[in-house]
Write a protein that holds these residues in place. Sequence first.
Motif, short mmCIF file in Angstrom:
data_model
loop_
_atom_site.label_atom_id
_atom_site.label_comp_id
_atom_site.label_asym_id
_atom_site.label_seq_id
_atom_site.Cartn_x
_atom_site.Cartn_y
_atom_site.Cartn_z
N ASN A 53 -8.00 -7.04 -1.35
CA ASN A 53 -7.00 -6.62 -2.35
C ASN A 53 -6.87 -7.65 -3.46
N LYS A 135 -8.37 1.68 5.69
CA LYS A 135 -8.25 2.11 4.30
C LYS A 135 -7.77 3.56 4.20
N ASP A 138 -4.11 3.42 4.68
CA ASP A 138 -3.48 2.84 3.49
C ASP A 138 -3.26 3.90 2.42
N GLY A 139 -4.29 4.68 2.15
CA GLY A 139 -4.17 5.74 1.16
C GLY A 139 -3.18 6.81 1.58
N GLU A 142 0.42 5.46 1.12
CA GLU A 142 0.81 5.45 -0.29
C GLU A 142 1.12 6.85 -0.79
N GLN A 151 6.54 4.41 -3.81
CA GLN A 151 5.25 3.82 -3.52
C GLN A 151 5.21 2.34 -3.85
N THR A 154 -0.24 -0.32 -3.66
CA THR A 154 -1.27 -1.14 -3.04
C THR A 154 -2.64 -0.81 -3.64
N THR A 155 -3.61 -1.64 -3.32
CA THR A 155 -4.98 -1.41 -3.78
C THR A 155 -5.73 -0.43 -2.89
N LYS A 156 -5.10 -0.01 -1.79
CA LYS A 156 -5.68 0.93 -0.83
C LYS A 156 -6.95 0.38 -0.18
N ARG A 157 -6.96 -0.94 -0.02
CA ARG A 157 -8.10 -1.59 0.64
C ARG A 157 -7.88 -1.78 2.13
N THR A 330 -8.89 -3.33 -9.02
CA THR A 330 -8.66 -1.90 -9.26
C THR A 330 -8.95 -1.44 -10.67
#
Length: 454
Positions: A53, A135, A138-139, A142, A151, A154-157, A330
Motif C-alpha cells: 500500500n 485483496k 479488502d475490496g 471497501e 469508506q 484503502t489501496t485495496k492491496r 494508486t
Amino acid sequence: MSSLSSSTSNYTQPKASVCAVIGGQWGDEGKGKLVDLIAKQHQIICRYNGGANAGHTIVDELGRKYATNLLPSGVLTPGCINLIGNGVVLEIPKLFSEIDNLLEKKKNDDDNVIHDLEKRILISDRTHLVFGFHKAIDGFQEGVLKESGSQIGTTKRGIGPTYTTKAARSGLRTGDLLSDFETFEKKYNKLLKTLKSQYPTCEELNSYDAQGELDSYKNIFIPRIKSMIIDTVTYLHKAIYVEGRDVLLEGANAVMLDLDFGTYPFVTSSNPCIGGACTGLGIPPRAISEVYGVIKAYCTRVGSGPFPTELKDETGDLIRKIGGEFGTTTGRPRSCGWLDVVAVKYGCMINGFNALCLTKLDVLDQLDEVKLGVGYRLNGVELDTVPYSADDLDKVEVIYETYPGWKTDISKVRKFEDLPQNAQTFVKRIQEKVGVPVKWIGVGAGREAVVVIQ
C-alpha cells in the motif's frame, strides 16, 4: 562482577549507528529521497511496517525515476543490504514484480548497480504473507463501507485483512514457506476456509482459485524466495552490536496514518511511528541513535479522512500539478493544502525527531504568498495539539500565518544562505514553531537537489 559485565557487553552498547526515517504528515512526504540521500552512509536499510500500500519514488544519479512499493530504498545503492522486517505484510508476487521491473530497466546500464539485487534482499521469517484472497476481502470491505458513506479509501492491496489475520493468530508467515509444502498447503487452506465462513457474501472469495495460487507458490515463488528468508532479529543484533554495521530504518506511511496515533479510523493498519520500528524489526529502543522526520513544505493526503488545511481551490490544484501529487501506488490525485504545523509538532512529540527534512520547497516557487497552519480553533477554543476524534479534527478552524512568496526558481540552490530571503524566513518560521531543526531542504526532484544545513 567485571567478568559478568564483560560477557554481556555485546548487547548493551551498540557499535553501529541506527537511524530512523519517518513520515511526519499523512504520507507521501518524499521519505525515499532522504533515505536515498543518506543510504551510502549505511550498510543495511530496513523496512519495518506496511506493505504494498506504500509507495516511494527513487531518482538515480542520471535523473531516472524508479517507483517501488515493498523494496527498501537502498536498492540502487551498491552493496547495500535491503531488509524487510517482521512488521511488514508481504505480497510475494508484487515483490518479484518490482525486482524484475528494476532489473529490466537497468539491464542496459553501464553501471549495472543492481545486478546482484536478489542477493542483497533479506526477509524476516516472521513476516506475514498477503495472498490474493486478502485483496478480495479488502475490496469487498471497501464496497460495503462505500454503501454506508464511510469508506476508508484503502489501496485495496489486502493490507488491513492481512494484519487482521495476523492479530487473529491465523496468518501465514514467510517462515512457513521453508517447511514442507504439504504443511504450508494445509495452513493456507485452513485460513481460506475460515475467511470464507466470515465473508459468505463475498463472491470473489467464494470463487477464489486457491489451487492456482498454491501452484504458483510451489513452482515459482518458494524456490526463488527461500534464500532470502532468514532470522533477521539475530542478523540485525549481530550487525549492530558485534559487527558495527550502520543501519537505516525506513517507515512506510506516516504519523497521521498510524493505527494508534493517526486520524482513526482513517488510518493504515500498522504503526509507522518509532515504536513500530522496534516491534517491526525486533531491535531495542536504546539502539536507535537518530530519528529523522520528513515533511513537505505543504501537506497532502490521499484517501478519506480529515485534512484541516486542505485547499479546495485553484491554489490546491496548482500545488498538485506542480508537485505531481498523484499516488505512487494508486495514481489517485492527492488532496493538497498548507503545511499543518500542529500535526508536525504532534509527530515530533511521538517520535522525538532529532531533525527534519523539509521536501518540495520548490513546489511553492510560483506562489504569491504561502501559509502555515499554526493552530486550531474548535468551538471557539484554541487547541495546540491534534484532537483525538477524527470528527473534531474535521471541524477545526485553522489559524494561519501568511508570508510573501519568493517567486524565484530555487532548484539550483545548494546553500541555505543562497535561498531567497522570503524562503529563508518561511523555513526558519517552520523550525521555530515546531521546535526541531531543519537539516535538509528538498529543492527539486533529483537526488542532488538538496540543501544540507550543517
